[in-house]
Design a protein around this motif. Structure first.
Motif, PDB file in Angstrom:
ATOM      1  N   ASP A 156      10.169 -15.487   9.934  1.00  0.00           N
ATOM      2  CA  ASP A 156      11.042 -14.438  10.544  1.00  0.00           C
ATOM      3  C   ASP A 156      12.578 -15.197  10.477  1.00  0.00           C
ATOM      4  O   ASP A 156      13.312 -14.397   9.866  1.00  0.00           O
ATOM      5  CB  ASP A 156      11.596 -15.629  11.877  1.00  0.00           C
ATOM      6  N   ASP A 162      -0.057 -13.174   6.742  1.00  0.00           N
ATOM      7  CA  ASP A 162       0.057 -12.592   6.765  1.00  0.00           C
ATOM      8  C   ASP A 162       1.429 -11.761   7.444  1.00  0.00           C
ATOM      9  O   ASP A 162       1.777 -10.466   7.726  1.00  0.00           O
ATOM     10  CB  ASP A 162      -0.761 -12.246   8.798  1.00  0.00           C
ATOM     11  N   ALA A 163       2.364 -12.344   8.175  1.00  0.00           N
ATOM     12  CA  ALA A 163       3.823 -12.224   7.949  1.00  0.00           C
ATOM     13  C   ALA A 163       4.773 -12.401   7.394  1.00  0.00           C
ATOM     14  O   ALA A 163       5.440 -10.946   6.861  1.00  0.00           O
ATOM     15  CB  ALA A 163       4.505 -13.304   9.041  1.00  0.00           C
ATOM     16  N   LEU A 194       2.998 -10.819   4.194  1.00  0.00           N
ATOM     17  CA  LEU A 194       2.444  -9.536   3.933  1.00  0.00           C
ATOM     18  C   LEU A 194       3.664  -8.389   4.752  1.00  0.00           C
ATOM     19  O   LEU A 194       4.081  -7.538   4.403  1.00  0.00           O
ATOM     20  CB  LEU A 194       1.004  -9.504   3.463  1.00  0.00           C
ATOM     21  N   ALA A 195       3.407  -8.441   6.614  1.00  0.00           N
ATOM     22  CA  ALA A 195       4.210  -7.805   6.997  1.00  0.00           C
ATOM     23  C   ALA A 195       5.875  -7.477   6.184  1.00  0.00           C
ATOM     24  O   ALA A 195       6.138  -6.115   6.500  1.00  0.00           O
ATOM     25  CB  ALA A 195       4.520  -8.257   8.184  1.00  0.00           C
ATOM     26  N   ALA A 196       6.363  -8.464   6.250  1.00  0.00           N
ATOM     27  CA  ALA A 196       7.769  -8.548   5.509  1.00  0.00           C
ATOM     28  C   ALA A 196       8.155  -7.830   4.613  1.00  0.00           C
ATOM     29  O   ALA A 196       8.758  -6.941   4.296  1.00  0.00           O
ATOM     30  CB  ALA A 196       8.431  -9.695   5.907  1.00  0.00           C
ATOM     31  N   SER A 208       5.622  -5.403   3.324  1.00  0.00           N
ATOM     32  CA  SER A 208       5.609  -4.154   3.422  1.00  0.00           C
ATOM     33  C   SER A 208       6.430  -3.487   4.174  1.00  0.00           C
ATOM     34  O   SER A 208       6.340  -2.166   3.667  1.00  0.00           O
ATOM     35  CB  SER A 208       4.001  -4.203   3.921  1.00  0.00           C
ATOM     36  N   SER A 209       7.274  -3.966   4.593  1.00  0.00           N
ATOM     37  CA  SER A 209       8.353  -3.537   5.587  1.00  0.00           C
ATOM     38  C   SER A 209      10.140  -3.336   4.231  1.00  0.00           C
ATOM     39  O   SER A 209       9.717  -2.352   4.480  1.00  0.00           O
ATOM     40  CB  SER A 209       8.711  -3.848   6.528  1.00  0.00           C
TER      41      SER A 209
END
Length: 203
Positions: A65, A127-128, A130-132, A134-135
């Motif tokens: 984060d 997952d985290a 990947l989300a970052a 992808s954003s």
């Protein structure tokens, strides 16, 4: 000690732990950050370190984060005032590449390194990241669609393909800087981005 002061000190300690974890992860990988090493470096007990997070995985996620926030400040926030479309994207990718070549001991891209480290390991950390990422790709795609609306890119262009190629340039820059220590990598990456976007300069 008042509850308020205690909460402030606890938050400050947590921040110190995450910052040290980030520093270690840049050179040893996120999985290589151990509670024992953090405790030693910070002059704390192992229980004192883990007590702020509960598990090593929670510490990893907090560190990730922090990396995402650093990226946002270093790249996205710096280009907020640049005209939208190809100029903003060229500048954003330039900022990203420049951050990879940072001389302050954090060469390369933290998120890219963690993605490589965890890409085949299902779980919350994968997952985290990947989300970052992808954003980020969604941000790039949005700016490309704006560029199409402004007439800077052809209407029949493949936005998804261009996102893929631009991110590919960044990945190549990361490897050239981190692995090959190529001093020409940032300039090469900037030229590639400029060519893909059809802009004159990546101001």
């Amino acid at each position: 000690m008042s509850p308020r002061k205690s909460a402030v000190e606890s938050a400050a300690t947590r921040t110190r732990i995450v910052e040290r974890a980030f520093d270690l992860a840049t050179s040893e990988g996120l999985e290589g950050v151990t509670i024992g090493r953090l405790a030693f470096d910070l002059g704390m007990s192992k229980a004192g370190v883990i007590g702020h997070f509960g598990t090593k995985e929670a510490l990893q996620l907090a560190t990730l984060d922090s990396a995402v926030e650093r990226f946002r400040r270093r790249v996205v926030d710096r280009v907020a005032g640049v005209p939208a479309g190809t100029r903003r994207l060229a500048r954003a990718f330039g900022e990203w590449v420049d951050s990879m070549a940072d001389a302050e001991g954090h060469a390369g891209c933290f998120l890219t390194s963690v993605a490589t480290e965890f890409d085949g390991r299902p779980g919350p950390v994968r997952d985290a990241v990947l989300a970052a990422l992808s954003s980020w790709s969604a941000y790039v795609a949005s700016e490309l669609r704006t560029a199409v609306e402004l007439g800077e890119l052809p209407v029949d262009g493949d936005v998804g393909q261009l996102v893929f190629e631009l991110n590919g340039v960044a990945l190549a820059a990361h490897q050239s800087i981190q692995l090959h220590h190529d001093p020409e990598a940032p300039a090469r990456a900037r030229r590639a981005v400029v060519r893909l976007l059809g802009v004159e300069v990546a101001d």
